[in-house]
Design an enzyme around this catalytic site. Sequence first.
Site, mmCIF file in Angstrom:
data_model
loop_
_atom_site.group_PDB
_atom_site.id
_atom_site.type_symbol
_atom_site.label_atom_id
_atom_site.label_comp_id
_atom_site.label_asym_id
_atom_site.label_seq_id
_atom_site.Cartn_x
_atom_site.Cartn_y
_atom_site.Cartn_z
ATOM 1 N N PRO A 148 -65.398 80.169 1.284
ATOM 2 C CA PRO A 148 -65.284 81.173 2.353
ATOM 3 C C PRO A 148 -64.365 82.315 1.951
ATOM 4 O O PRO A 148 -63.308 82.096 1.352
ATOM 5 C CB PRO A 148 -64.696 80.365 3.516
ATOM 6 N N CYS A 149 -64.777 83.525 2.316
ATOM 7 C CA CYS A 149 -64.131 84.702 1.739
ATOM 8 C C CYS A 149 -63.359 85.543 2.738
ATOM 9 O O CYS A 149 -62.831 86.588 2.381
ATOM 10 C CB CYS A 149 -65.196 85.583 1.079
ATOM 11 N N GLN A 150 -63.274 85.116 4.010
ATOM 12 C CA GLN A 150 -62.670 85.998 5.011
ATOM 13 C C GLN A 150 -61.244 86.391 4.657
ATOM 14 O O GLN A 150 -60.819 87.520 4.884
ATOM 15 C CB GLN A 150 -62.688 85.316 6.384
ATOM 16 N N PHE A 152 -59.941 86.762 1.774
ATOM 17 C CA PHE A 152 -59.909 87.656 0.631
ATOM 18 C C PHE A 152 -60.519 89.013 0.950
ATOM 19 O O PHE A 152 -60.228 90.010 0.301
ATOM 20 C CB PHE A 152 -60.686 87.056 -0.554
ATOM 21 N N SER A 153 -61.405 89.038 1.952
ATOM 22 C CA SER A 153 -62.211 90.231 2.208
ATOM 23 C C SER A 153 -61.363 91.411 2.661
ATOM 24 O O SER A 153 -60.456 91.283 3.478
ATOM 25 C CB SER A 153 -63.270 89.928 3.270
#
Length: 553
Positions: A148-150, A152-153
Amino acid sequence: MNYVELFAGCGGLSLGLKSTGGKMLLANELSPMASETFSFNLLGEPLTTLAKSKILSKGPILTKWLSSKYELQDMTSRLSENPQEFPPLGKGVCDLRSDGRDLAGSMVVGSVVELNRWLNDVKNKTAMELLRNGFGEGNIDLVSGGPPCQSFSMAGMRQYTNARNVLPWEFAKFVQLIQPKFALLENVTGILRPFVVEGKKVYAWFEVAQAFAQIGMEPGNPSCGYVPICLHVNAKFAGVAQNRPRFIMLSIRKDVYDTLRNELPMRDREILNSSKAFFEKIRKRQPVELKDLPLHDADKNPSIFLGTFLKGLVNGRPTSVREAIDDLRSDEVWESAYVKSINTILSRGLAGEPKANHDFRRHCIDVKRRFRIYQVLSKVRPETATAAFQILKRKKTTLDDAAWGELRAHAFYLKPDGAFTSFGTKAGLEDFLMDHETGKHKQKAMVASMPAPAALSIPDDMCHYYEDQDCLRTLTVREMARIQSFPDKFTFCSKATTGGKSRRFEVPQYTQVGNAVPPLLGRALGLIVQDLLDRYHAAHDPMATAKAVSVVD
């Protein structure tokens, strides 16, 4: 190529890998809603249908919960279960058997953190050894996934201490357990931008690369570590109809890496050698710096990729939004070559109904008027669009003469079921813009001749490009899926969207699409891994008469 996929989502990456001939040995996903879509399309298990039947009481299925509050027979409750409230191991209902029986080819629903704990438990040693041995297929070729990238986004709240940020390290722990030949990690490019921690810059991608290089360094662990090849790519150059930059880390087990360095052509060896010094410093426990590990950037330097085993990441022609979805708005529009292609190469074995998930969302007149404004602003100079947005956001009340001069030539949506109409006075247009104030920061209309923008996980972010009253709307799930390169037979399960507190844990159809690895990008990556595998096996096969050559799409 046999593979295991972590953070599998709805199945975009797995669909791409499958299209290259890949065989999935195991998948893991936290969300029951995304897992339902994965299982329907890639395992042939319609869980909602099974929940209404008595089949679940007759034996095991391929979709298994690591720990649930509910028994298998209560599948309806399982599919709506909050994954943040899954019971700890040993406290809930676990469908996995310690002997590994019935585990091959399964989707395991649950946290990868808990999956690692389960595999590390001595009671499950047989299951772990079966998995490591590929359930009789031999050593696993690939472990892939997109944590999951939230956190890092750049589109969200970047938090170095966010709990989600431990997941790339859990990915590395799983790789250490299973020891595949290759590990493939995909993430947003926000992972490349540093966090500032106690006044110092910390690069998450660089730390994750170190974790893979350090695999097996603790006493008693036989692994020789993984050499990371780090890439900055864009899915549009794999043929996807979306401007979607991604970070890719392809880690190669050291023994496999050594074989490939001897077998690959010179330009390919140069890519492998670029990470050699970094890896050797890590293994010698020497300090490393950012400059020790190159990031190969397909946007800035595509020549590095051309003519090498990475060529599939830059050879594709960007696809426009019109090519991806124009036939969905009218039966009179023919399917493009892009649509025919994804429906041919990516739909094998899928049993869904073509063009499902194509339900229009209903909008009030004010929203439709605002969407028409966005369509107009997509056609004017950036300075004019900015001037109009200043009024839409109530930061200004008037247009400058240049902006008015350009906007007066365009028609707007004033009356329901009426023709689009231009404004005769600047004051009239200014009042109209003031009446359609918006607090949205990213809403816009797509540009038909270009790939779609990257942010498509929230349906309200983007409206249709076509200048017709019926197209003053957000995209359907199917249109978003087409842009992401999902074939029409790929069916998205669970509810279409969500809101309120449920947004914290639910993964509805729109979010499934937006979070997915585009299948065409997954295919390009799968072909790269398969090519390297062919070369590796050719080098170790005494009966081989010729070295393997690159796989042709």
